[in-house]
Write an enzyme that holds these catalytic residues in place. Structure first.
Site, PDB file in Angstrom:
ATOM      1  CB  CYS A  82      49.628  16.941  23.729  1.00 11.92           C
ATOM      2  SG  CYS A  82      50.734  17.780  22.603  1.00 11.92           S
TER       3      CYS A  82
ATOM      4  CG  HIS B 112      50.951  12.495  22.653  1.00 15.46           C
ATOM      5  ND1 HIS B 112      49.622  12.629  22.328  1.00 15.46           N
ATOM      6  CD2 HIS B 112      51.567  13.604  22.194  1.00 15.46           C
ATOM      7  CE1 HIS B 112      49.431  13.776  21.692  1.00 15.46           C
ATOM      8  NE2 HIS B 112      50.597  14.383  21.600  1.00 15.46           N
TER       9      HIS B 112
ATOM     10  CD  GLU C  33      48.065   9.887  24.149  1.00 10.96           C
ATOM     11  OE1 GLU C  33      48.565  10.038  25.277  1.00 10.96           O
ATOM     12  OE2 GLU C  33      48.051  10.774  23.284  1.00 10.96           O
TER      13      GLU C  33
END
Ligand code: GLN
Length: 201
Positions: free
Chosen positions: A78, A171, A173
């Site tokens: 990002c 994302h 994560e």
């Protein structure tokens, strides 16, 4: 193997949590000396103009560029993707020009600035990856050496790789799916293998 996560701004803690779950040694990178001895670096999501400023203040730009040029694995997610780009559609932030891509910030506008999308990612089996986009950027120019790993249904590239470098507009994560982190670890282990201990790499 040791992975650094740029920890000056953004969601570095979430990346570190995934790496710990994968039993990988990791280090928060805030100063140039924290880059020494790591096999790969993750530049997390956050706010790219802030990230850009803090990287200048902490003198992190040159050593991160040098690390990428030396063949170490670097992954931007990002805002991190924005930082790795060669050029972006605005004058600020100032990207690192590490990957041969052009990137448009906040590409999905204000009303629909966050969404989720299942993506087929090249090289990831089995099944699609549930991708979370938060005021996400998009790749608007792909250099000749850059491979698209995943695109939105409209064809826009949102995961790309150029040798030891990768960037995702979303994302990973923030999900329980560790496959992209594992993919990155594979890249990092290749760069580790390429550089003899104590050597110039
Ligand atoms: N989730 C993110 O990292 C958002 C990136 C942010 N919109 C920027 O331009 O920096």
């Amino acid at each position: 193997m040791k992975i650094g996560v740029l920890a000056v701004q953004g969601d570095f803690a979430e990346h570190i949590a995934v790496l710990r779950r994968l039993n990988v040694e990791c280090r928060e990178v805030r100063l140039p000396e924290h880059l020494e001895g790591i096999d790969g670096l993750i530049v997390p999501g956050g706010e790219s103009t802030t990230l850009s400023r803090l990287m200048s203040i902490y003198h992190l730009r040159e050593p991160v560029v040098a690390m990428a040029q030396a063949g170490k694995a670097v992954w931007g997610t990002c805002a991190g993707m924005i930082m790795l780009a060669h050029e972006i559609t605005e004058a600020d932030p100032v990207p690192l020009k590490i990957m041969d891509i052009g990137v448009q910030r906040n590409a999905f506008g204000r009303q629909i600035d966050s969404f989720e999308q299942d993506l087929d990612i090249r090289g990831l089996e089995p099944g699609p990856f549930h991708a979370i986009f938060i005021r996400a950027p998009v790749v608007n120019r792909l250099g000749a050496q850059v491979k698209t790993l995943a695109a939105l249904p409209n064809g826009q590239a949102v995961a790309v790789r150029q040798g030891n470098l990768m960037a995702t507009a979303f994302h990973p994560e923030l999900t329980d799916d560790t496959r992209l982190h594992q993919y990155f670890l594979d890249l990092a282990s290749r760069s580790e293998a390429a550089s003899p201990p104590g050597g110039e790499g």
